[in-house]
Motif scaffolding. Structure first.
Motif, mmCIF file in Angstrom:
data_model
loop_
_atom_site.group_PDB
_atom_site.id
_atom_site.type_symbol
_atom_site.label_atom_id
_atom_site.label_comp_id
_atom_site.label_asym_id
_atom_site.label_seq_id
_atom_site.Cartn_x
_atom_site.Cartn_y
_atom_site.Cartn_z
ATOM 1 N N GLY A 1 0.813 -1.196 0.000
ATOM 2 C CA GLY A 1 0.000 0.000 0.000
ATOM 3 C C GLY A 1 0.849 1.250 0.000
ATOM 4 N N ARG A 2 0.166 2.347 0.169
ATOM 5 C CA ARG A 2 0.856 3.637 0.215
ATOM 6 C C ARG A 2 1.618 3.768 1.525
ATOM 7 N NH1 ARG A 2 -4.189 7.399 -0.788
ATOM 8 N NH2 ARG A 2 -4.228 6.907 1.405
ATOM 9 N N ARG A 3 2.657 4.572 1.491
ATOM 10 C CA ARG A 3 3.429 4.845 2.695
ATOM 11 C C ARG A 3 2.779 6.010 3.425
ATOM 12 N NH1 ARG A 3 9.425 7.041 3.354
ATOM 13 N NH2 ARG A 3 9.742 6.370 5.487
ATOM 14 N N HIS A 4 2.468 5.826 4.707
ATOM 15 C CA HIS A 4 1.843 6.864 5.515
ATOM 16 C C HIS A 4 2.827 7.296 6.600
ATOM 17 C CE1 HIS A 4 -2.241 6.313 3.900
ATOM 18 N NE2 HIS A 4 -1.829 5.067 3.727
ATOM 19 N N LEU A 5 3.096 8.572 6.674
ATOM 20 C CA LEU A 5 4.016 9.102 7.670
ATOM 21 C C LEU A 5 3.219 9.878 8.711
ATOM 22 C CD1 LEU A 5 6.806 10.400 5.264
ATOM 23 C CD2 LEU A 5 6.740 8.239 6.523
ATOM 24 N N GLY A 6 3.563 9.697 9.976
ATOM 25 C CA GLY A 6 2.878 10.416 11.043
ATOM 26 C C GLY A 6 3.178 11.905 10.991
ATOM 27 N N VAL A 7 2.155 12.712 11.138
ATOM 28 C CA VAL A 7 2.320 14.160 11.070
ATOM 29 C C VAL A 7 3.215 14.642 12.201
ATOM 30 C CG1 VAL A 7 1.129 16.374 11.219
ATOM 31 C CG2 VAL A 7 0.116 14.515 9.917
ATOM 32 N N CYS A 8 2.910 14.262 13.405
ATOM 33 C CA CYS A 8 3.667 14.754 14.554
ATOM 34 C C CYS A 8 5.085 14.183 14.581
ATOM 35 C CB CYS A 8 2.921 14.418 15.844
ATOM 36 S SG CYS A 8 3.675 15.159 17.299
ATOM 37 N N SER A 9 5.195 12.854 14.467
ATOM 38 C CA SER A 9 6.518 12.246 14.574
ATOM 39 C C SER A 9 7.450 12.726 13.462
ATOM 40 C CB SER A 9 6.413 10.721 14.577
ATOM 41 O OG SER A 9 5.716 10.281 13.434
ATOM 42 N N ASN A 10 6.946 12.869 12.255
ATOM 43 C CA ASN A 10 7.800 13.337 11.169
ATOM 44 C C ASN A 10 8.081 14.823 11.255
ATOM 45 O OD1 ASN A 10 8.566 11.146 9.162
ATOM 46 N ND2 ASN A 10 6.475 10.665 9.756
ATOM 47 N N GLY A 11 7.145 15.596 11.797
ATOM 48 C CA GLY A 11 7.400 17.010 12.025
ATOM 49 C C GLY A 11 8.487 17.203 13.060
ATOM 50 N N LEU A 12 8.422 16.409 14.128
ATOM 51 C CA LEU A 12 9.463 16.490 15.156
ATOM 52 C C LEU A 12 10.812 16.043 14.600
ATOM 53 C CD1 LEU A 12 7.471 15.106 18.206
ATOM 54 C CD2 LEU A 12 8.258 17.458 17.869
ATOM 55 N N LYS A 13 10.776 15.009 13.790
ATOM 56 C CA LYS A 13 12.009 14.506 13.175
ATOM 57 C C LYS A 13 12.660 15.575 12.297
ATOM 58 C CE LYS A 13 13.549 11.021 9.892
ATOM 59 N NZ LYS A 13 13.093 10.035 8.931
ATOM 60 N N ALA A 14 11.844 16.343 11.595
ATOM 61 C CA ALA A 14 12.373 17.375 10.703
ATOM 62 C C ALA A 14 13.014 18.529 11.471
ATOM 63 C CB ALA A 14 11.255 17.905 9.798
ATOM 64 N N GLY A 15 12.650 18.698 12.739
ATOM 65 C CA GLY A 15 13.285 19.722 13.560
ATOM 66 C C GLY A 15 12.858 21.144 13.253
ATOM 67 N N GLY A 16 11.731 21.327 12.716
ATOM 68 C CA GLY A 16 11.237 22.669 12.403
ATOM 69 C C GLY A 16 10.888 22.784 10.940
ATOM 70 N N ALA A 18 10.758 25.058 7.520
ATOM 71 C CA ALA A 18 11.357 26.225 6.876
ATOM 72 C C ALA A 18 10.270 27.046 6.177
ATOM 73 C CB ALA A 18 12.405 25.773 5.868
ATOM 74 N N VAL A 19 10.471 28.343 6.188
ATOM 75 C CA VAL A 19 9.585 29.233 5.443
ATOM 76 C C VAL A 19 9.937 29.046 3.975
ATOM 77 C CG1 VAL A 19 8.968 31.642 5.025
ATOM 78 C CG2 VAL A 19 9.470 30.861 7.350
ATOM 79 N N VAL A 23 8.406 32.943 -0.031
ATOM 80 C CA VAL A 23 7.868 33.859 0.976
ATOM 81 C C VAL A 23 8.988 34.737 1.520
ATOM 82 C CG1 VAL A 23 6.713 34.029 3.218
ATOM 83 C CG2 VAL A 23 6.009 32.272 1.578
ATOM 84 N N LYS A 24 10.080 34.114 1.947
ATOM 85 C CA LYS A 24 11.209 34.884 2.478
ATOM 86 C C LYS A 24 12.472 34.044 2.338
ATOM 87 C CE LYS A 24 12.918 37.471 6.389
ATOM 88 N NZ LYS A 24 12.751 37.862 7.762
ATOM 89 N N ALA A 25 13.321 34.429 1.429
ATOM 90 C CA ALA A 25 14.566 33.694 1.190
ATOM 91 C C ALA A 25 15.462 33.776 2.413
ATOM 92 C CB ALA A 25 15.272 34.259 -0.035
ATOM 93 N N GLY A 26 16.050 32.640 2.783
ATOM 94 C CA GLY A 26 17.004 32.594 3.883
ATOM 95 C C GLY A 26 16.396 32.669 5.274
ATOM 96 N N ALA A 27 15.085 32.537 5.398
ATOM 97 C CA ALA A 27 14.435 32.597 6.716
ATOM 98 C C ALA A 27 14.824 31.383 7.549
ATOM 99 C CB ALA A 27 12.922 32.660 6.556
ATOM 100 N N PRO A 29 14.193 28.267 10.150
ATOM 101 C CA PRO A 29 13.064 27.351 10.346
ATOM 102 C C PRO A 29 12.198 27.775 11.536
ATOM 103 C CG PRO A 29 15.085 26.124 10.030
ATOM 104 C CD PRO A 29 15.472 27.580 10.187
ATOM 105 N N MET A 30 10.927 27.528 11.394
ATOM 106 C CA MET A 30 9.976 27.840 12.475
ATOM 107 C C MET A 30 9.913 26.649 13.424
ATOM 108 S SD MET A 30 6.835 29.526 10.333
ATOM 109 C CE MET A 30 6.633 28.139 9.248
ATOM 110 N N PRO A 31 9.548 26.899 14.680
ATOM 111 C CA PRO A 31 9.404 25.766 15.603
ATOM 112 C C PRO A 31 8.205 24.914 15.197
ATOM 113 C CG PRO A 31 8.650 27.787 16.628
ATOM 114 C CD PRO A 31 9.259 28.168 15.300
ATOM 115 N N PHE A 32 8.286 23.651 15.542
ATOM 116 C CA PHE A 32 7.182 22.740 15.251
ATOM 117 C C PHE A 32 6.076 22.972 16.279
ATOM 118 C CE2 PHE A 32 4.978 18.700 15.842
ATOM 119 C CZ PHE A 32 4.585 18.449 14.544
#
Length: 185
Positions: A1-16, A18-19, A23-27, A29-32
């Protein structure tokens, strides 16, 4: 089947997040940030591991039940899972669930809503298994429903009401034996 990634766990893994450069070059990353719904202490396995459990969920609503099945392991009491998905491509954790079923540790009832011409939903599978459902509830089973609050959860409650009799779902809720973790789509 399709691969499903958890929203929270993968967001935390990404560490923030990026804008986007548009929108804004070089900004930086925003906190999760996320919101967590506290379902209280009710949506948990029964204190006695041999208590039968009936789990009903569609789509990603199967996730807590996977945890229940894993936590119970081989020593747990009877467990039934009514799982709804569109077709084989949406059949999450198929191999894992079918291995448990083949080992006699899980009664598995899968409702495919798009695999055939006539739509079949979890409430239809619950009604097909009315004898099992009624017998297990008489034995003290705890019922868990996880998924869509608008359509699936009320339809499942009606199916249980049809099997058990008028007012019995409310009695089970009052006894904390009919638990719901549902959300609006």
């Amino acid at each position: 089947g399709r691969r499903h990634l958890g929203v929270c766990s993968n967001g935390l893994k990404a560490g923030g997040w990026a804008v986007p450069p548009k929108v804004k070059a070089g900004a930086t990353p925003m906190p999760f940030t996320c919101f967590v719904k506290d379902v209280g202490d009710l949506f948990r396995l029964p204190g006695t591991p041999t208590t039968p459990i009936i789990m009903v969920g569609a789509g990603t609503g199967v996730a807590p039940f996977r945890g229940f099945i894993q936590e119970r392991g081989d020593a747990g009491g009877p467990a039934a899972l009514f799982f709804g998905c569109r077709d084989d491509g949406d059949y999450l954790y198929r191999e894992e669930l079918e291995v448990r079923e083949q080992a006699g540790k899980l009664r598995l009832f899968v409702a495919f809503s798009r695999k055939q011409e006539e739509k079949v939903y979890v409430q239809h599978k619950v009604l097909e298994q009315r004898e099992l459902v009624a017998d297990w509830v008489r034995q003290g089973a705890v019922v868990y429903v996880c998924g869509d609050a608008g359509g699936m959860a009320p339809a499942v409650a009606r199916a249980f009401g049809e099997i058990l009799g008028e007012g019995e779902v409310e009695n089970l809720r009052a006894a904390q034996r009919y638990q719901e973790d549902v959300w609006a789509n």
